[in-house]
Scaffold this motif. Structure first.
Motif, mmCIF file in Angstrom:
data_model
loop_
_atom_site.group_PDB
_atom_site.id
_atom_site.type_symbol
_atom_site.label_atom_id
_atom_site.label_comp_id
_atom_site.label_asym_id
_atom_site.label_seq_id
_atom_site.Cartn_x
_atom_site.Cartn_y
_atom_site.Cartn_z
ATOM 1 N N HIS A 102 -8.927 0.756 -15.818
ATOM 2 C CA HIS A 102 -8.052 0.450 -14.828
ATOM 3 C C HIS A 102 -6.784 -0.266 -15.213
ATOM 4 N N TYR A 103 -5.274 -0.045 -14.938
ATOM 5 C CA TYR A 103 -4.025 -0.474 -14.932
ATOM 6 C C TYR A 103 -2.982 0.173 -13.894
ATOM 7 N N LYS A 104 -1.995 -0.858 -13.944
ATOM 8 C CA LYS A 104 -1.012 -0.314 -13.226
ATOM 9 C C LYS A 104 0.091 0.184 -14.697
ATOM 10 N N ASN A 105 0.646 0.858 -14.363
ATOM 11 C CA ASN A 105 1.897 1.546 -14.886
ATOM 12 C C ASN A 105 3.036 0.518 -14.802
ATOM 13 N N SER A 106 4.297 0.313 -15.364
ATOM 14 C CA SER A 106 5.588 0.077 -15.331
ATOM 15 C C SER A 106 5.945 0.236 -14.507
ATOM 16 N N LYS A 107 5.193 0.810 -12.995
ATOM 17 C CA LYS A 107 6.259 0.795 -12.260
ATOM 18 C C LYS A 107 5.322 0.178 -10.585
ATOM 19 N N ILE A 116 2.387 1.043 -10.592
ATOM 20 C CA ILE A 116 0.992 2.544 -9.987
ATOM 21 C C ILE A 116 -0.202 2.038 -10.426
ATOM 22 N N ALA A 117 -1.163 2.847 -9.627
ATOM 23 C CA ALA A 117 -2.329 2.717 -10.429
ATOM 24 C C ALA A 117 -2.976 3.692 -10.517
ATOM 25 N N TYR A 118 -3.059 3.342 -12.207
ATOM 26 C CA TYR A 118 -4.158 5.107 -12.790
ATOM 27 C C TYR A 118 -5.636 4.264 -13.717
ATOM 28 N N GLN A 119 -6.121 4.931 -13.487
ATOM 29 C CA GLN A 119 -7.423 4.537 -15.166
ATOM 30 C C GLN A 119 -7.577 5.476 -15.833
ATOM 31 N N ASP A 120 -7.286 5.185 -16.974
ATOM 32 C CA ASP A 120 -7.711 6.812 -18.159
ATOM 33 C C ASP A 120 -8.807 5.687 -19.676
ATOM 34 N N THR A 121 -8.214 6.493 -20.235
ATOM 35 C CA THR A 121 -10.036 6.016 -21.191
ATOM 36 C C THR A 121 -9.035 5.392 -22.520
ATOM 37 N N MET A 122 -9.890 4.303 -22.836
ATOM 38 C CA MET A 122 -9.217 3.849 -24.552
ATOM 39 C C MET A 122 -8.928 4.909 -25.400
ATOM 40 N N GLN A 123 -9.543 6.077 -25.755
ATOM 41 C CA GLN A 123 -9.700 7.208 -26.188
ATOM 42 C C GLN A 123 -8.011 7.827 -25.729
ATOM 43 N N ASP A 124 -8.004 8.254 -24.800
ATOM 44 C CA ASP A 124 -6.613 8.728 -24.755
ATOM 45 C C ASP A 124 -5.508 7.894 -24.417
ATOM 46 N N MET A 125 -5.416 6.992 -24.274
ATOM 47 C CA MET A 125 -4.646 5.737 -23.868
ATOM 48 C C MET A 125 -4.132 5.820 -25.759
ATOM 49 N N LEU A 126 -4.820 5.812 -26.826
ATOM 50 C CA LEU A 126 -5.087 5.379 -28.516
ATOM 51 C C LEU A 126 -4.306 6.750 -28.414
ATOM 52 N N THR A 127 -4.634 7.802 -27.864
ATOM 53 C CA THR A 127 -3.792 9.239 -28.497
ATOM 54 C C THR A 127 -2.402 9.375 -27.445
ATOM 55 N N HIS A 128 -2.490 8.923 -26.505
ATOM 56 C CA HIS A 128 -0.450 8.836 -26.265
ATOM 57 C C HIS A 128 -0.368 8.654 -26.812
ATOM 58 N N MET A 129 -0.796 6.629 -27.333
ATOM 59 C CA MET A 129 0.391 6.115 -27.772
ATOM 60 C C MET A 129 0.867 6.649 -29.348
ATOM 61 N N SER A 130 -0.091 7.456 -30.065
ATOM 62 C CA SER A 130 0.664 8.138 -31.213
ATOM 63 C C SER A 130 1.188 9.322 -30.877
ATOM 64 N N HIS A 131 1.437 9.938 -29.813
ATOM 65 C CA HIS A 131 2.186 10.974 -28.898
ATOM 66 C C HIS A 131 3.610 11.071 -29.013
ATOM 67 N N HIS A 132 3.493 9.859 -28.031
ATOM 68 C CA HIS A 132 4.343 9.150 -27.739
ATOM 69 C C HIS A 132 5.064 8.356 -28.798
ATOM 70 N N ALA A 133 5.083 7.185 -29.780
ATOM 71 C CA ALA A 133 5.660 7.208 -30.892
ATOM 72 C C ALA A 133 6.416 8.179 -31.216
ATOM 73 N N ALA A 134 5.588 9.356 -31.576
ATOM 74 C CA ALA A 134 6.059 10.537 -32.741
ATOM 75 C C ALA A 134 7.299 10.512 -32.129
ATOM 76 N N TYR A 135 7.195 11.044 -30.546
ATOM 77 C CA TYR A 135 8.204 11.888 -29.571
ATOM 78 C C TYR A 135 9.698 11.104 -30.167
ATOM 79 N N HIS A 136 9.646 9.557 -29.893
ATOM 80 C CA HIS A 136 10.724 8.668 -29.897
ATOM 81 C C HIS A 136 11.021 8.261 -31.620
ATOM 82 N N ARG A 137 10.199 8.599 -32.536
ATOM 83 C CA ARG A 137 10.753 8.238 -33.391
ATOM 84 C C ARG A 137 11.383 9.355 -33.708
#
Length: 151
Positions: free
Chosen positions: A97-102, A104-125
């Motif tokens: 459970h965490y809140k985003n930068s705005k 807003i409360a969310y909940q995600d698994t660590m696996q999903d967070m790490l997968t998101h990080m990888s895709h997010h970084a690729a997009y911005h690179r």
């Protein structure tokens, strides 16, 4: 699963460093390119804080000078890998459970967070490379398969 996620983090470090190295070769990189690469690194730190349940004192659009980016990327990689190595596989699938930068409360698994990080970084690179490509003799290749082949 832990080994795979660490594998993704290793790829992400390699790709981030290739883009950072290219930014360092540009005499006067566009401020947007610097901001976007800084965002990649800052967001990675924010996601780490969420996973580790630690307060972080950076915004997702933190100003990071190009001269600090390599050290920041390497330090965060060590921190993330060390953290992932300490958790058990079942923890990777538990909701966090965490809140985003705005706020807003969310909940995600660590696996999903790490997968998101990888895709997010690729997009911005990709955005950073597009901004600095006209200033480079050769744009950095950051494709996963190139890294996997020993790139």
């Amino acid at each position: 699963m832990k080994d795979y996620l660490i594998h993704l983090l290793d790829y992400e470090l390699w790709a981030n460093l290739r883009v950072i190295n290219s930014l360092e070769t540009v005499t006067s990189p566009p401020s947007r390119a610097i901001a976007v690469m800084g965002h990649v690194l800052a967001a990675q730190h924010v996601w780490y804080g969420r996973m580790a349940n630690e307060s972080v004192f950076v915004s997702i659009w933190e100003d990071i000078p190009v001269s600090w980016m390599t050290e920041t990327a390497e330090r965060q990689h060590r921190q993330l890998v060390s953290f992932i190595e300490t958790v058990t596989d079942p923890i990777l699938y538990r909701p966090i459970h965490y809140k985003n930068s705005k706020g807003i409360a969310y909940q995600d698994t660590m696996q999903d967070m790490l997968t998101h990080m990888s895709h997010h970084a690729a997009y911005h690179r990709g955005q950073v490379v597009q901004l600095i490509r006209p200033m480079l003799k050769e744009a950095p290749v950051t494709d996963y398969i190139v890294w996997k082949r020993g790139g």
